[in-house]
Design a protein around this motif. Structure first.
Motif, PDB file in Angstrom:
ATOM      1  N   ALA A 213       0.329  13.434  -0.552  1.00 53.62           N
ATOM      2  CA  ALA A 213       1.277  12.351  -0.811  1.00 53.62           C
ATOM      3  C   ALA A 213       2.541  12.505   0.020  1.00 53.62           C
ATOM      4  N   ASN A 214       3.068  13.715   0.144  1.00 53.03           N
ATOM      5  CA  ASN A 214       4.287  13.942   0.906  1.00 53.03           C
ATOM      6  C   ASN A 214       4.074  13.769   2.405  1.00 53.03           C
ATOM      7  N   ILE A 215       2.944  14.227   2.897  1.00 58.69           N
ATOM      8  CA  ILE A 215       2.648  14.048   4.321  1.00 58.69           C
ATOM      9  C   ILE A 215       2.472  12.569   4.648  1.00 58.69           C
ATOM     10  N   ARG A 216       1.778  11.843   3.767  1.00 59.15           N
ATOM     11  CA  ARG A 216       1.574  10.412   3.993  1.00 59.15           C
ATOM     12  C   ARG A 216       2.902   9.666   3.956  1.00 59.15           C
ATOM     13  N   GLN A 217       3.761  10.020   2.987  1.00 62.06           N
ATOM     14  CA  GLN A 217       5.060   9.364   2.880  1.00 62.06           C
ATOM     15  C   GLN A 217       5.929   9.655   4.107  1.00 62.06           C
ATOM     16  N   GLN A 223       6.885   6.504  11.140  1.00 58.27           N
ATOM     17  CA  GLN A 223       6.293   5.373  11.841  1.00 58.27           C
ATOM     18  C   GLN A 223       7.217   4.160  11.789  1.00 58.27           C
ATOM     19  N   ARG A 224       7.847   3.942  10.618  1.00 58.39           N
ATOM     20  CA  ARG A 224       8.785   2.826  10.507  1.00 58.39           C
ATOM     21  C   ARG A 224       9.993   3.034  11.421  1.00 58.39           C
TER      22      ARG A 224
END
Length: 233
Positions: A213-217, A223-224
């Motif tokens: 979850a932390n890596i994805r966030q 990316q943004r």
């Protein structure tokens, strides 16, 4: 079976032997090598995860091996077969059986007690924990059986090894869980722990989901930022 009528063959590049033409013995060689594979896994986890609990678990594994060496050289009981020389002379208690049951005992308590703080108490989660505990014990039993089947140890040496392993696993879990764990938050603040990036994940219910979850966030946030930076240019 007489040693003189059995021809033994080494399994692949290892020193574990099995009777030629015995497919069951060949499969049991894999279980006999399981403790070595687990030690390699522990070293890998310590190096790449640097989790304090994993480090203490590995210290217990090393202590279990030292205890086995002391017991073997104190009791000095020979192995059932003395003609094969690719192992140490003494066999009481079985180091493979002791280590595998130490790990099985420790992990069983870890699953049933340490993971009790997981927020969900669903039937599926409870079934998973009990099935994993049973699997650990089954693997330990197969490791012990393989040492007798392959004539590295007698039944008594294997049973004693299992008893010592379970007892030491319980004692080590009690020591780590109730004595050491309360001090983990202070230990990770030591300068040496900061230099080695050692962390404490005791309060995180599922470390795999936490990391995912932390890596994805973080990946989405970066990316943004890259997208906004590209638009501003």
């Amino acid at each position: 079976m007489s040693e003189g009528v059995r021809e033994w063959h080494e399994f692949a590049l290892t020193h574990v032997e099995y009777p030629v033409g015995d497919n069951v013995g060949k499969v049991l060689c894999l279980f006999s090598l399981l403790p070595q594979a687990l030690i390699v896994s522990f070293v890998t986890l310590v190096m790449f995860k640097r989790d304090l609990h994993t480090i203490f678990f590995f210290i217990g594994v090393c202590a279990c091996e030292v205890l086995n060496i002391i017991l073997k050289h104190t009791l000095q009981q020979a192995r059932p077969s003395l003609k094969r020389t690719n192992y140490s002379l003494y066999g009481m208690p079985s180091s493979h059986s002791q280590l595998s049951w130490f790990i099985a005992g420790y992990l069983t308590l870890f699953l049933l007690i340490r993971l009790h703080h997981v927020q969900t108490s669903s039937l599926l989660m409870n079934m998973w924990k009990h099935m994993a505990a049973v699997l650990c014990c089954v693997c330990a039993a197969l490791v012990s059986f393989s040492r007798v089947y392959l004539e590295y140890h007698s039944w008594w040496q294997v049973v004693c090894g299992a008893g010592v392993g379970v007892a030491f696993g319980v004692l080590w879990f009690v020591f780590v869980h109730w004595v050491c764990t309360p001090f983990f938050p202070q230990i990770v603040q030591w300068r040496i722990c900061e230099l080695l990036l050692i962390c404490d994940t005791s309060l995180i219910p599922c470390i795999m989901w936490f990391e995912y979850a932390n890596i994805r966030q973080e990946a989405r946030a970066r990316q943004r930022r890259l997208h906004l930076s590209a638009k501003s240019q």
